[in-house]
Design a protein around this motif. Structure first.
Motif, PDB file in Angstrom:
ATOM      1  N   LEU A  92       0.824  -1.208   0.000  1.00 16.53           N
ATOM      2  CA  LEU A  92       0.000   0.000   0.000  1.00 16.53           C
ATOM      3  C   LEU A  92       0.857   1.257   0.000  1.00 16.53           C
ATOM      4  CD1 LEU A  92      -2.732  -1.131   2.562  1.00 16.53           C
ATOM      5  CD2 LEU A  92      -3.042  -0.811   0.098  1.00 16.53           C
ATOM      6  N   ALA A  93       1.977   1.212   0.715  1.00 11.25           N
ATOM      7  CA  ALA A  93       2.887   2.364   0.745  1.00 11.25           C
ATOM      8  C   ALA A  93       3.426   2.666  -0.648  1.00 11.25           C
ATOM      9  CB  ALA A  93       4.038   2.100   1.713  1.00 11.25           C
ATOM     10  N   LEU A  94       3.791   1.622  -1.401  1.00 13.07           N
ATOM     11  CA  LEU A  94       4.296   1.827  -2.758  1.00 13.07           C
ATOM     12  C   LEU A  94       3.246   2.492  -3.639  1.00 13.07           C
ATOM     13  CD1 LEU A  94       6.275  -1.463  -3.537  1.00 13.07           C
ATOM     14  CD2 LEU A  94       7.093   0.679  -2.534  1.00 13.07           C
ATOM     15  N   LYS A  95       2.009   2.055  -3.508  1.00 12.25           N
ATOM     16  CA  LYS A  95       0.931   2.644  -4.309  1.00 12.25           C
ATOM     17  C   LYS A  95       0.741   4.122  -3.966  1.00 12.25           C
ATOM     18  CE  LYS A  95      -1.647  -1.685  -4.905  1.00 12.25           C
ATOM     19  NZ  LYS A  95      -2.908  -2.414  -4.607  1.00 12.25           N
ATOM     20  N   GLY A 113       1.656   9.963  -5.301  1.00 12.88           N
ATOM     21  CA  GLY A 113       2.027  11.243  -4.692  1.00 12.88           C
ATOM     22  C   GLY A 113       1.409  11.496  -3.338  1.00 12.88           C
ATOM     23  N   GLU A 114       0.779  10.494  -2.735  1.00 17.24           N
ATOM     24  CA  GLU A 114       0.183  10.646  -1.397  1.00 17.24           C
ATOM     25  C   GLU A 114       1.233  10.257  -0.356  1.00 17.24           C
ATOM     26  OE1 GLU A 114      -4.122   9.209  -1.346  1.00 17.24           O
ATOM     27  OE2 GLU A 114      -3.366   8.300  -3.202  1.00 17.24           O
ATOM     28  N   LEU A 115       2.198  11.119  -0.163  1.00 17.84           N
ATOM     29  CA  LEU A 115       3.405  10.758   0.574  1.00 17.84           C
ATOM     30  C   LEU A 115       3.193  10.668   2.080  1.00 17.84           C
ATOM     31  CD1 LEU A 115       5.993  12.844  -1.455  1.00 17.84           C
ATOM     32  CD2 LEU A 115       5.168  10.520  -1.856  1.00 17.84           C
ATOM     33  N   ASP A 116       2.365  11.504   2.651  1.00 24.75           N
ATOM     34  CA  ASP A 116       2.122  11.422   4.089  1.00 24.75           C
ATOM     35  C   ASP A 116       1.413  10.113   4.449  1.00 24.75           C
ATOM     36  OD1 ASP A 116       3.354  13.806   4.635  1.00 24.75           O
ATOM     37  OD2 ASP A 116       1.510  14.989   4.584  1.00 24.75           O
ATOM     38  N   LEU A 145       3.933   7.311   4.357  1.00 24.92           N
ATOM     39  CA  LEU A 145       4.731   7.244   5.583  1.00 24.92           C
ATOM     40  C   LEU A 145       4.036   6.411   6.657  1.00 24.92           C
ATOM     41  CD1 LEU A 145       6.200  10.846   5.992  1.00 24.92           C
ATOM     42  CD2 LEU A 145       7.508   8.714   5.929  1.00 24.92           C
ATOM     43  N   LYS A 146       2.730   6.548   6.773  1.00 24.08           N
ATOM     44  CA  LYS A 146       1.980   5.775   7.766  1.00 24.08           C
ATOM     45  C   LYS A 146       2.061   4.284   7.466  1.00 24.08           C
ATOM     46  CE  LYS A 146      -1.287   9.529   8.686  1.00 24.08           C
ATOM     47  NZ  LYS A 146      -2.699   9.975   8.592  1.00 24.08           N
ATOM     48  N   ASN A 187      13.433  -2.250   3.185  1.00 25.80           N
ATOM     49  CA  ASN A 187      12.838  -1.377   2.166  1.00 25.80           C
ATOM     50  C   ASN A 187      12.112  -0.209   2.814  1.00 25.80           C
ATOM     51  OD1 ASN A 187      13.165  -4.136   1.234  1.00 25.80           O
ATOM     52  ND2 ASN A 187      12.095  -3.577  -0.636  1.00 25.80           N
ATOM     53  N   ALA A 188      11.313  -0.542   3.831  1.00 22.07           N
ATOM     54  CA  ALA A 188      10.494   0.481   4.467  1.00 22.07           C
ATOM     55  C   ALA A 188      11.345   1.550   5.145  1.00 22.07           C
ATOM     56  CB  ALA A 188       9.549  -0.172   5.482  1.00 22.07           C
TER      57      ALA A 188
END
Length: 283
Positions: free
Chosen positions: A63-66, A71-74, A77-78, A95-96
């Motif tokens: 999900l973080a990669l997506k 461009g939903e960077l904040d 981060l979660k 990776n994280a």
């Protein structure tokens, strides 16, 4: 691209005064060399072909990669934090941590750039400001300075993790090149920086931060990836430079690591740059 990236990191040093796990072992299967008799059936284990165990990709990491791609960077981060905290034994923690450091580096860089813009603009236009202008620009500068400090503090943990676990990260990390698909247009405040007036609105400041944060992260990802390989000297240089003002000794640890890992690549561009920095700034 690399030149722009390196110049940006080098600029941090110039402005500072003024503003494990080991490799996965191959699975071993004992070969059965005797031929079973007609009355003996091979066991289930003998019938199965030994296959290497696939490492499951944690859901929050996917999900973080997506979110990074969109461009939903904040939000990304979660999800990276969920990966780190909920999947401690997964190699995807490497990776994280690395990606988390990239995002915090982007935020810190944008805050630094904005602080420099405000400082230059204020110096140029201070004679034109009313008392309310002065209060507003001072408030924005203080907010920007705090944001830069906060992001450098947040950067320290994932950056030091990657540095201290470099060998394991290098050997175990599996990461395809990540790109931000929709790059927003650049928002610049050059006119204010050069003239000092009019003072940008809150909406203009917010647009600068939002768009340039995405652009900064995209630039970093494009620089530290070469196909599906991470260019660690570049990563360590840009990340380590962020600490120069607050923790010069920590910056030196990153730079020393660059010298170490490029020992057999004496013409490496980052190595040459670091050698110069160590001579000038770390006497």
């Amino acid at each position: 691209m690399i030149k722009k990236f390196l110049l940006g990191a080098s600029f941090l040093l110039l402005c500072a005064g003024c503003a494990g796990q080991t490799k996965v072992q191959d699975e071993k299967a004992a070969a059965v060399t005797t031929t079973p008799s007609a009355d003996t059936k091979p066991s289930t284990v003998e019938q199965q072909e030994t296959k290497p165990k696939e490492v499951e990709i944690p859901e929050p990491y996917s999900l973080a990669l997506k979110k990074i791609e969109s461009g939903e960077l904040d939000t990304a981060l979660k999800y990276l934090d969920f990966t780190i905290n909920d999947f401690k034994d997964s190699p995807y923690v490497y990776n994280a941590q690395l990606l988390k450091s990239v995002l915090h580096t982007g935020k810190a860089q944008v805050a630094l750039n904005l602080g420099l813009i405000i400082g230059r603009g204020t110096e140029k236009g201070k004679t034109l400001y009313s008392s309310s202008d002065i209060n507003r620009i001072k408030k924005k500068f203080d907010e920007t300075k705090k944001e830069m400090t906060d992001q450098v503090d947040l950067l320290a943990e994932p950056a030091k993790y990657t540095l201290e676990n470099y060998s394991a990260v290098r050997d175990q990390i599996q990461m395809k090149k990540i790109t931000v698909k929709d790059i927003p247009s650049e928002v610049n405040l050059d006119f204010f920086a050069s003239v000092g007036y009019p003072i940008p609105t809150d909406a203009e400041f917010d647009a600068y931060i939002k768009n340039n944060y995405i652009r900064e992260v995209s630039l970093t990802l494009n620089t530290i990836f070469q196909e599906d390989k991470i260019i660690f000297p570049d990563y360590f240089y840009f990340t380590g430079s962020q600490f120069y003002k607050k923790d010069k000794a920590l910056t030196k640890q990153f730079f020393d690591k660059i010298i170490e890992i490029t020992e057999n690549d004496k013409y490496n561009e980052v190595r040459i740059l670091v050698q110069e920095d160590l001579k000038k700034n770390f006497k």
